[in-house]
Design a protein around this motif. Structure first.
Motif: not given
Length: 269
Positions: A144-161, A207-216
């Motif tokens: 769960q911690l390893m996945r959470q480490a991916r969540r913040l970068p994903w949310r930032k990219a999603d906000a930009v999109t 495209a930039d968001q697709i390159r961000v590691p998926a958290p789930d």
């Protein structure tokens, strides 16, 4: 020859750069997840448990109550050390077996010269200490911690999109308003031009968001749907590799234990 050496040097420098980036990313993930500290605490706890169980197993078993304490100690230790037993665990199996035989012999239940041998019983006790299946030992908290480490970068990219898409919708609405309400062709063209610029930014953001590691898995599904837009500035091969990497990571870091197999009617007989 020089050209070959130069080409080899270029490739090695590129691989070194990738290796350093990989090392930095894994170090960041370990720090973010607290994995190293958790491993250190777990190792210290297992050492303390081993130091506690050892004197218990060294005591001779003279009563059933004492045997129960030994069994409880071994059971507790086996749960904590299920993935890899130290040498002491093998000795404890033999000690427990010897205590059982000694106590049973004293009570006249079996003869020491009977069919039950110390080595055979020791082997049986050792089988009882066999590691549990990986599905049971799965560290879902660490995953769960390893996945959470991916969540913040994903949310930032999603906000930009989301922002670029909202901007595109805004300029489209302004263009429609200028065309049909204000009936101003010049203003309509101006808004349309701004919308097209926004469309390019939106596609780049996707495209930039697709390159961000998926958290789930939901993020993986989002990537698949978003990649259906053939106008995105990202190739299908790259998308496929990114999604495959995401799926491999998620498969290696499950956050729920596998459910127990449902027993059929024949399993009850």
């Amino acid at each position: 020859m020089r050209a070959r050496r130069a080409d080899w040097l270029v490739r090695r420098k590129h691989e070194l750069k990738l290796g350093k980036a990989y090392h930095a990313e894994t170090a960041r993930l370990r720090k973010t997840s607290g994995m190293d500290l958790a491993k250190a605490r777990a190792a210290a706890a297992k050492k303390s448990l081993s130091d506690l169980v050892t004197p218990i197993m060294e005591q001779p078993g003279t009563t059933m109550e004492g045997m129960l304490i030994k069994a409880q100690a071994v059971t507790t230790f086996s749960k904590a050390m299920a993935r890899k037993y130290p040498f002491e665990a093998e000795l404890w199996a033999a000690q427990l077996a010897a205590s059982v035989l000694k106590l049973a012999s004293e009570r006249g239940r079996i003869s020491m010269s009977g069919a039950v041998k110390t080595k055979a019983l020791a082997a049986f006790v050792q089988q009882c200490l066999d590691p549990l299946p990986d599905a049971v030992l799965m560290d879902t908290h660490h995953n769960q911690l390893m996945r959470q480490a991916r969540r913040l970068p994903w949310r930032k990219a999603d906000a930009v999109t989301s922002l670029t898409r909202a901007e595109t919708d805004y300029w489209f609405a302004k263009s429609i308003h200028a065309q049909y309400v204000l009936e101003d062709e010049a203003l309509d063209r101006s808004y349309s031009d701004k919308r097209m610029v926004s469309v390019d930014r939106s596609r780049q953001a996707v495209a930039d968001q697709i390159r961000v590691p998926a958290p789930d898995l939901l993020a993986v599904q989002w990537k698949r749907e978003a990649a259906k837009d053939r106008n995105l500035p990202i190739g299908a091969d790259e998308v496929a590799k990114l999604i495959a990497a995401d799926e491999a990571f998620l498969a290696a870091h499950p956050i729920t234990k596998q459910p127990r197999r449902k027993r059929g009617r024949s399993d009850h007989h």
